[in-house]
Design an enzyme around this catalytic site. Structure first.
Site, short mmCIF file in Angstrom:
data_model
loop_
_atom_site.label_atom_id
_atom_site.label_comp_id
_atom_site.label_asym_id
_atom_site.label_seq_id
_atom_site.Cartn_x
_atom_site.Cartn_y
_atom_site.Cartn_z
NE ARG A 74 -3.84 0.28 2.61
CZ ARG A 74 -4.00 0.55 3.93
NH1 ARG A 74 -4.26 -0.15 4.74
NH2 ARG A 74 -4.57 1.90 3.39
CG ASP A 75 3.51 4.44 1.37
OD1 ASP A 75 3.44 4.79 1.05
OD2 ASP A 75 3.61 4.52 2.92
#
Length: 127
Positions: free
Chosen positions: A17-18
């Site tokens: 997610r990052d």
């Protein structure tokens, strides 16, 4: 090494997610191994936002790999570098990977280009 980590993670139900290049930490103690033709040790960091499922949905694979691709666009990687990544990620020949997953890799590129345009207000120069 980045492709291997990415593949193991995403193909086993984990998405970051990052997922940017700056979340890979190079172990400096293994840099001398480069001179001997060995790969340095790399660690993935900032795992506090990961999602874990039985299977990573395509949408999240595209988001993570698109983010990774986006952050690589300013490093001067060549088209062959990206092809090597695809081969290492899939474990297939480039011809097989693009024939069976061409749409997926186009989606990854589209995501990377959209992120780049959002940040830099212009289209990137793709290799």
């Amino acid at each position: 090494s980045v492709a291997a980590i990415s593949s193991r993670m995403l193909e086993n139900g984990i998405n970051h997610r990052d997922f940017y290049l700056n979340h890979f930490l190079l172990d400096r103690d293994t840099l001398p191994a480069l001179a001997e033709g060995q790969a340095p040790r790399i660690h993935l960091i900032d795992l506090h936002r990961v999602q874990i499922r039985k299977k990573t949905p395509r949408r999240w694979k595209v988001k993570d790999l698109g983010s990774l691709y986006y952050t690589s666009l300013e490093f001067g990687f060549t088209r062959h570098d990206y092809y090597r990544f695809i081969k290492a990620y899939t474990g297939m020949s480039l011809r097989e990977a693009l024939a069976s997953q061409g749409g997926f890799w186009k989606s990854v590129e589209k995501r990377a280009v959209a992120l780049y345009k959002q940040v830099y207000k212009k289209a990137p120069e793709l290799p």
